[in-house]
Design a protein around this motif. Structure first.
Motif, mmCIF file in Angstrom:
data_model
loop_
_atom_site.group_PDB
_atom_site.id
_atom_site.type_symbol
_atom_site.label_atom_id
_atom_site.label_comp_id
_atom_site.label_asym_id
_atom_site.label_seq_id
_atom_site.Cartn_x
_atom_site.Cartn_y
_atom_site.Cartn_z
ATOM 1 N N GLU A 62 0.814 -1.218 0.000
ATOM 2 C CA GLU A 62 0.000 0.000 0.000
ATOM 3 C C GLU A 62 0.852 1.275 0.000
ATOM 4 O OE1 GLU A 62 -2.823 -0.990 -0.589
ATOM 5 O OE2 GLU A 62 -3.092 -2.901 0.444
ATOM 6 N N PRO A 63 1.791 1.438 0.950
ATOM 7 C CA PRO A 63 2.607 2.659 0.917
ATOM 8 C C PRO A 63 3.539 2.722 -0.286
ATOM 9 C CG PRO A 63 3.345 1.190 2.674
ATOM 10 C CD PRO A 63 2.054 0.647 2.170
ATOM 11 N N GLU A 64 4.042 1.571 -0.730
ATOM 12 C CA GLU A 64 4.948 1.593 -1.883
ATOM 13 C C GLU A 64 4.224 2.031 -3.145
ATOM 14 O OE1 GLU A 64 7.899 -1.221 -4.604
ATOM 15 O OE2 GLU A 64 6.487 -2.170 -3.216
ATOM 16 N N VAL A 65 3.076 1.424 -3.434
ATOM 17 C CA VAL A 65 2.378 1.774 -4.669
ATOM 18 C C VAL A 65 1.903 3.223 -4.623
ATOM 19 C CG1 VAL A 65 0.001 1.091 -4.046
ATOM 20 C CG2 VAL A 65 0.789 0.854 -6.403
ATOM 21 N N THR A 66 1.535 3.703 -3.432
ATOM 22 C CA THR A 66 1.092 5.093 -3.301
ATOM 23 C C THR A 66 2.242 6.056 -3.572
ATOM 24 O OG1 THR A 66 -0.588 4.457 -1.678
ATOM 25 C CG2 THR A 66 0.038 6.783 -1.748
ATOM 26 N N ALA A 67 3.403 5.782 -2.991
ATOM 27 C CA ALA A 67 4.563 6.657 -3.180
ATOM 28 C C ALA A 67 5.005 6.688 -4.630
ATOM 29 C CB ALA A 67 5.707 6.194 -2.282
ATOM 30 N N LYS A 68 5.040 5.528 -5.251
ATOM 31 C CA LYS A 68 5.507 5.464 -6.639
ATOM 32 C C LYS A 68 4.479 6.038 -7.610
ATOM 33 C CE LYS A 68 8.897 1.842 -5.966
ATOM 34 N NZ LYS A 68 9.417 0.518 -6.342
ATOM 35 N N MET A 69 3.201 5.857 -7.300
ATOM 36 C CA MET A 69 2.146 6.424 -8.139
ATOM 37 C C MET A 69 2.182 7.951 -8.082
ATOM 38 S SD MET A 69 -0.243 4.958 -10.032
ATOM 39 C CE MET A 69 -0.438 3.383 -9.223
#
Length: 239
Positions: A186-193
Motif C-alpha cells: 500500500e505505501p509503496e504503490v502510493t509513493a511510486k504512483m
C-alpha cells in the motif's frame, strides 16, 4: 464497449470466506457492459482454501476466472505482483479474500474512470455516508497516522492510504517496478504512483465491514512499523 476490469484476489488461509467473496463478485453487474476478469492467487494456504477454489472453478467454468498457486508462502504483496503481471484488463482492482469490502461498490470506483477524470481511484473508509463497522480505536488512529505520514512524503491529501480498494488504469500500474512482498504494497504503490507526472488520483467513499482478530484478521502492529519504514523509504527514493 469492449472493456475489462481485472479483479486480483490474493488468498492466504481464507477458507471461511473465499467462496462467499467469489459469489459476491460473480453477482456484480458492472456499468456500461464492462467485463470482469477474476485472478485468484493462492499464497500456499495451509487450510482448505485451494480445494474450495478448485471446486468452485469446476462448477463455474463459464466465468472468466484464472487461478494461480504459489509453491511457497511469499506474502500478499508478491501475490498481488503475480496478479498484476497476469492481468489483461483495462482497469485493475485489488480485492481481499475476506468480506471487509463490498464488490458491489466497484461501480463507485469505476465512475471517475468512465467519466474520463481518473488514472487511479482510492476507496476511502473514512469519507462518505456508507456503513462502517465500529471496531478498534488504536487501529483507526494507526491508519490515519500512516495516511498522514504518507501524505507528508507524497504531497497528496488522501484520507485512507491503507485501503484495500485501489483501482488503477492497467497501463499505469504495470509501469511501476514494485518490490514489497508482504504488507508494504500500500505505501509503496502510493509513493511510486504519486511520482508519475500529471497522475490523476481520485478518492471515493466506500463501506467497510471490518473483522476482528478472532475473525482471522491478519494485519498486526508489526505490519504498521513496516508500513512506516516503506513510507519513508519509497517517499525518499526516486522511481
Amino acid at each position: 464497449m469492449d472493456t475489462t476490469l481485472s479483479i486480483i484476489i490474493p488468498v492466504y488461509n481464507e477458507e471461511r470466506t473465499i467462496l462467499k467473496i467469489l459469489e459476491k463478485i460473480e453477482l456484480v453487474v458492472l456499468e456500461q457492459e464492462i467485463k470482469k476478469e477474476i485472478i485468484v492467487v493462492n499464497d500456499c494456504s495451509s487450510d482448505s482454501s485451494e480445494i474450495l477454489i478448485q471446486n468452485y472453478l469446476q462448477e463455474k467454468k463459464h466465468l472468466n476466472i484464472r487461478f494461480f498457486s504459489n509453491e511457497i508462502n511469499v506474502g500478499k504483496g508478491a501475490s498481488i505482483h503475480k496478479g498484476i503481471s497476469e492481468a489483461t484488463g483495462d482497469y485493475i482492482i485489488i480485492q481481499d479474500a475476506d468480506l471487509e469490502y463490498d464488490p458491489r461498490e466497484y461501480n463507485i470506483l469505476l465512475q471517475p474512470f468512465l467519466d474520463g477524470f481518473a488514472d487511479v481511484v482510492y476507496g476511502s473508509r473514512f469519507m462518505g455516508s456508507k456503513p462502517h463497522r465500529i471496531l478498534f480505536f488504536w487501529h483507526t488512529v494507526g491508519n490515519k497516522f500512516l495516511t498522514f505520514l504518507s501524505n507528508m512524503m507524497t504531497n497528496l491529501n488522501l484520507t485512507d492510504m491503507e485501503t484495500c480498494y485501489k483501482m488503477f488504469s492497467a497501463d499505469v500500474l504495470k509501469s511501476l517496478q514494485l518490490q514489497e512482498k508482504r504488507f508494504g504494497f500500500e505505501p509503496e504503490v502510493t509513493a511510486k504512483m504519486a511520482r508519475i507526472p500529471n497522475i490523476r488520483i481520485y478518492e471515493v467513499g466506500i463501506s467497510y465491514y471490518g473483522r476482528t482478530y478472532k475473525e482471522d484478521k491478519k494485519i498486526t502492529w508489526k505490519d504498521g512499523f513496516r508500513a512506516i519504514f516503506c513510507i519513508i523509504k519509497y517517499g525518499l527514493l526516486k522511481l
